[in-house]
Design a protein around this motif. Structure first.
Motif, short mmCIF file in Angstrom:
data_model
loop_
_atom_site.label_atom_id
_atom_site.label_comp_id
_atom_site.label_asym_id
_atom_site.label_seq_id
_atom_site.Cartn_x
_atom_site.Cartn_y
_atom_site.Cartn_z
N LYS A 1 30.17 57.64 65.54
CA LYS A 1 28.66 58.22 65.22
C LYS A 1 28.16 57.26 63.53
CE LYS A 1 25.76 60.62 66.79
NZ LYS A 1 25.20 60.15 67.70
N ARG B 1 27.73 53.56 63.61
CA ARG B 1 26.34 53.07 63.58
C ARG B 1 25.34 53.14 62.88
NH1 ARG B 1 24.15 55.09 69.39
NH2 ARG B 1 22.87 54.83 68.56
N TYR B 2 25.30 54.78 61.67
CA TYR B 2 24.29 55.13 60.98
C TYR B 2 24.81 54.60 59.83
CZ TYR B 2 22.20 57.34 64.65
OH TYR B 2 21.69 57.63 65.63
N LYS B 3 23.49 54.77 58.58
CA LYS B 3 23.32 54.66 57.47
C LYS B 3 23.10 55.70 56.51
CE LYS B 3 25.55 50.24 57.77
NZ LYS B 3 27.00 50.69 57.80
N ARG C 1 13.28 49.62 59.77
CA ARG C 1 12.42 50.83 59.38
C ARG C 1 12.56 50.12 58.00
NH1 ARG C 1 11.63 53.38 63.49
NH2 ARG C 1 12.79 54.19 64.75
N VAL D 1 20.13 56.70 58.91
CA VAL D 1 19.04 55.32 60.06
C VAL D 1 19.98 55.14 60.72
CG1 VAL D 1 19.21 53.78 57.79
CG2 VAL D 1 17.00 53.67 59.77
N ASP D 2 20.13 54.25 61.85
CA ASP D 2 20.68 54.12 62.60
C ASP D 2 20.17 52.43 62.38
OD1 ASP D 2 21.64 52.51 65.50
OD2 ASP D 2 20.75 54.43 66.49
N GLU D 3 21.71 51.90 62.50
CA GLU D 3 21.83 50.48 62.08
C GLU D 3 20.81 49.33 62.98
OE1 GLU D 3 25.22 48.63 60.45
OE2 GLU D 3 26.27 48.69 61.75
N ASN D 4 21.08 50.22 63.96
CA ASN D 4 20.17 48.78 65.18
C ASN D 4 18.96 48.57 65.20
OD1 ASN D 4 22.47 48.77 67.07
ND2 ASN D 4 21.97 50.41 68.33
N ASP D 5 18.01 49.50 63.97
CA ASP D 5 17.26 48.82 64.03
C ASP D 5 16.84 49.48 62.55
OD1 ASP D 5 15.48 52.29 65.21
OD2 ASP D 5 16.92 52.17 63.57
N PHE D 6 17.58 49.31 61.74
CA PHE D 6 18.07 48.99 60.54
C PHE D 6 16.80 48.47 59.48
CE2 PHE D 6 19.88 47.33 56.43
CZ PHE D 6 19.65 49.07 55.43
#
Ligand code: AMP
Length: 286
Positions: free
Chosen positions: A210, A213-215, A264, A256-261
């Protein structure tokens, strides 16, 4: 003496380093030495066995090890009856059919009556059956990519990630047969004490996965923009808001999720955010 969870990992090969790295990130203090067949963790009741990855499903099924880390390709090829307890997200590759680069491949029907070399006869045969193709499957245990060049086969079916090995052997990938990544398997009849250790390990692995995947994101914004920024990066519950020394401004922290970093970030700038810092998260427990 406390029971240990016995984990089988690949002795040498592509999976070994990443398997150990994942277990270390999950907090296990593992000492590995060259040519060692076993290792223990000093801070968790775990014992590691280093084995050939092809042998791991059987060892796990026989209860010699409780858990194993292997490629999904090996698991599926052997039609293993162990339980898949986690997808680990590394060693992503695909089992694909490849043909010499100059072949005008028109579709699966091109394979009709051809000789195909592979180390994965079962997965290949399943694919051929689905496509209603009859072909000669030649089982080879390694160096599959040279078989077309030496006249042993018309096509191959092998694991591919970047495709560079295929290209250097003048082959082209034409058909994906199976998608693979590293997985963790467990003996279906694992005893209760070891099941609890496994659950603890899986919980930690999930936290590591998890986190990757997140920052963690920190930014400054005018107080008037706090609601707009919060709507863009709501975080796990809601962002932390701290007043800055400059009146009328706040610092806002969230994840924040890396996928839509990047999406955003653009939205945050448009909402008035400044001085945006983004840092990795090591573990994430929800
Ligand atoms: P090996 O070390 O070559 O025996 O491969 C062990 C496992 O790593 C395989 O069972 C696959 O799951 C995975 N693997 C093999 N080839 C690749 C590749 N080219 N890229 C990524 N993973 C691979």
């Amino acid at each position: 003496m406390q029971q240990k969870l016995r984990i089988a990992v690949q002795k040498s090969g592509r999976l070994q380093d990443e398997s150990i790295r994942l277990l270390r990130e999950a907090g296990l203090d593992i000492e590995t030495g060259k040519n060692k067949l076993k290792a223990v963790a000093s801070n968790f009741p775990v014992e590691l066995f280093f084995l050939r990855d092809d042998d791991i499903p059987q060892y796990v099924f026989d209860g010699v090890a409780d858990v194993g880390i292997i490629g999904r390709d090996v698991y599926a090829e052997q039609a293993s009856a162990n339980t898949v307890v986690a997808s680990l997200g590394f060693a992503r590759c695909r089992l694909s059919v490849a043909v010499p680069a100059d072949v005008a491949y028109t579709g699966a029907s091109w394979l009709q009556g051809k000789r195909i070399a592979t180390s994965f006869p079962n997965l290949l045969q399943q694919f051929l059956d689905q496509q209603q193709i009859t072909a000669e499957v030649h089982v080879v245990s390694g160096s599959v990519e040279i078989t077309t060049g030496i006249g042993l086969a018309d096509a191959i079916c092998d694991l591919v990630s970047t495709g560079s090995t295929l290209a250097s052997n003048n082959l082209k990938e034409v058909q994906q047969v199976f998608a693979s990544e590293a997985i963790m398997i467990a003996n279906p009849a694992i005893d209760e004490a070891r099941r609890q250790l496994l659950d603890c390990l899986l919980f930690r692995i999930a936290a590591v996965q998890k986190a990757s995947r997140y920052k963690y994101i920190l930014l400054n914004c005018p107080d008037a923009a706090i609601d707009a920024v919060t709507a863009i990066i709501p975080g796990m519950k809601s962002p932390t808001v701290l007043p800055l020394a400059t009146s009328g401004w706040s610092s806002l922290h969230s994840v924040v999720d890396e996928n839509d970093f990047w999406l955003r970030i653009d939205q945050l700038k448009a909402a008035g955010a400044e001085g945006i810092l983004v840092v990795p998260i090591e573990k994430m427990i929800l």
